[in-house]
Design a protein around this motif. Structure first.
Motif, PDB file in Angstrom:
ATOM      1  N   ASP A  73       1.167  -1.134   0.079  1.00 60.84           N
ATOM      2  CA  ASP A  73      -0.056  -0.161  -0.152  1.00 60.84           C
ATOM      3  C   ASP A  73       1.039   1.206  -0.080  1.00 60.84           C
ATOM      4  O   ASP A  73       0.762   2.195  -0.948  1.00 60.84           O
ATOM      5  N   ALA A  74       1.894   1.287   0.859  1.00 62.35           N
ATOM      6  CA  ALA A  74       2.503   2.185   1.033  1.00 62.35           C
ATOM      7  C   ALA A  74       3.501   2.601  -0.137  1.00 62.35           C
ATOM      8  O   ALA A  74       3.782   3.798  -0.801  1.00 62.35           O
ATOM      9  N   LYS A  77       1.526   4.330  -3.058  1.00 61.39           N
ATOM     10  CA  LYS A  77       1.602   5.623  -2.786  1.00 61.39           C
ATOM     11  C   LYS A  77       2.677   6.465  -2.973  1.00 61.39           C
ATOM     12  O   LYS A  77       2.758   7.379  -3.714  1.00 61.39           O
ATOM     13  N   PHE A  78       3.893   5.918  -2.524  1.00 58.83           N
ATOM     14  CA  PHE A  78       5.156   6.826  -2.762  1.00 58.83           C
ATOM     15  C   PHE A  78       5.716   6.533  -3.926  1.00 58.83           C
ATOM     16  O   PHE A  78       6.610   7.318  -4.223  1.00 58.83           O
ATOM     17  N   LYS A  80       4.724   7.074  -6.848  1.00 59.32           N
ATOM     18  CA  LYS A  80       4.333   8.067  -7.667  1.00 59.32           C
ATOM     19  C   LYS A  80       4.557   9.434  -7.198  1.00 59.32           C
ATOM     20  O   LYS A  80       4.011   9.802  -6.373  1.00 59.32           O
ATOM     21  N   LYS A 182       1.643   5.891   7.606  1.00 60.72           N
ATOM     22  CA  LYS A 182       3.031   5.227   6.698  1.00 60.72           C
ATOM     23  C   LYS A 182       4.341   6.257   6.635  1.00 60.72           C
ATOM     24  O   LYS A 182       4.008   6.938   7.244  1.00 60.72           O
TER      25      LYS A 182
END
Length: 423
Positions: A73-74, A77-78, A80, A182
């Motif tokens: 998940d993290a 997110k990170f 991009k 996160k």
């Protein structure tokens, strides 16, 4: 390993330098990063500090990705970055920063820069870039260095430089740090201004949640005995003495000084804790070591049952029995350290220290002379043993950790994690 797919690069106007394995992967990656890095540093419309600031931003972005490789998940997110966000953050010559991002594993995807895939090549670019920027930051500590930054840019990345990377965070998430948020930007970057801490971030390479999935028994033991996960003054005194003695010995026999990277030391400390806990609770690591790691080696099972008994009951434990729990824990923790995904491996050494052998080390005040004498005699014993190890003699980077328990065990473990290339 993908490492085998890399071909030897010829240096401009010269013979290929004799590198292979992880070092070749890193050199290839560094070669790819150099043009964009040079353009950023040599830009006449940027001050050196501005150019370094942009590179630190790229380090921060990379560290946040590398810390979350094990958290889907993290990571999603990170990995991009909005193109507009980059331009807003670095309005001056953002084109140069964008060129850097595209050489360190990002690609353009509509209004985003997206990092990936998680291949050896892409990961090597990220790690080589962090090592090069770390080198620049160290050079920039002096005004003369600031004027000749570009001269420090070359593809000869050493394994020691890569092992010295901190990824802007701790190895293990502290118990109080743990929260549902996160790993992201740090309000106060870890060690801002120090070398090897470019792009400090919140979070840790190993989260408690991940540890509980991979090694439930070890994770719960760390919760149960929280004081073991930090080194006390006693342990630090012994570690300082052993490190100094190992390097003194090396200088006498014309060997280069050992590098002692923080991340390897953190791994060695937790390996020592695991080893100590396994003496106290023989079943501690059996239940939590992943079965698939144990199953393929038929001779490991008896060892696993014998080890704690041998170590606990015998005054001179067999080499085979000693260190199993620590080795397994070190191996699993290092899965979260990006450099070890590039074809690096570790060997380990450990010693059990008993109260009966060095009572002053365990019981006396650190200011008392008998404590110093005890530390010195333990150091001599440990170094005499370790200097016979071929792995230690050929080592360039070593982490040493120590765990002491006076309340339960009257024992201590000192553990060395030695980084090397896979043969």
């Amino acid at each position: 390993s993908h490492a085998g797919n890399f071909h030897m690069l010829t240096e401009p106007g010269g013979e290929p330098a004799p590198v292979h394995g992880a070092r070749l992967v890193l050199r290839t990656a560094a070669e790819a990063c150099l043009p964009a890095l040079r353009a950023q540093i040599e830009a006449t419309d940027l001050l050196p500090q501005q150019a370094l600031g942009a590179l630190s931003f790229c380090c921060e972005v990379l560290n946040r990705i590398l810390v979350n490789l094990e958290d889907p998940d993290a990571y999603a997110k990170f990995s991009k970055l909005k193109v507009t966000a980059v331009r807003k953050r670095l309005p001056r010559r953002s084109d140069l920063t964008e060129a850097v991002l595209l050489t360190i594993g990002f690609r353009e995807a509509e209004e985003y820069f997206e990092w990936g895939p998680q291949s050896v090549e892409v990961l090597a670019r990220a790690v080589a870039f962090l090592a090069l920027v770390s080198r620049l930051q160290e050079t920039a500590q002096t005004s003369s260095g600031l004027r000749c930054l570009v001269q420090r840019l070359s593809s000869d990345i050493t394994l020691s430089e890569v092992l010295a990377l901190n990824y802007g965070c701790n190895l293990l998430e502290s118990a109080k740090e743990r929260s549902p948020s996160k790993s992201g930007y740090a309000s106060n970057p870890l060690g801002a201004g120090m070398t090897n801490t470019a792009g400090g971030i919140e979070g840790a390479l190993v989260t408690r949640r991940w540890l509980a999935c991979r090694m439930p028994g070890f994770a719960s033991a760390l919760e149960e005995f929280p004081t073991l996960s930090t080194s006390g003054a006693r342990e630090k005194a012994l570690l300082r003495c052993v490190s100094r003695a190992l390097n003194d010995f090396r200088s006498q026999v014309n060997l280069a000084r050992l590098n002692m990277p923080q991340k390897l030391a953190e791994v060695a400390h937790l390996a020592a804790v695991a080893e100590l806990l396994s003496l106290r609770r023989p079943d501690l690591l059996q239940e939590k070591l992943p079965q698939e790691q144990v199953a393929p080696e038929p001779d490991v099972e008896p060892d696993l049952e014998m080890a704690p008994k041998d170590i606990a009951d015998s005054t001179s434990p067999s080499q085979k029995a000693s260190g199993f729990a620590g080795r397994e824990v070190a191996k699993i923790l290092l899965e979260c350290v990006p450099a070890f995904r590039l074809g690096l491996t570790v060997e380990s050494l450990s010693e059990v220290l008993r109260l009966s052998e060095a009572p002053a080390f365990f019981t006396m005040s650190l200011k008392e002379k008998p404590f110093e004498v005890s530390v010195q005699s333990l150091t001599e014993r440990i170094c005499a043993e370790w200097q016979r190890s071929a792995a230690m003699v050929s080592a360039s980077s070593v982490g040493i950790g120590c765990a002491v328990d006076i309340d339960h065990d009257d024992k201590a473990i000192i553990f060395a994690v030695i980084a090397s290339e896979k043969k």
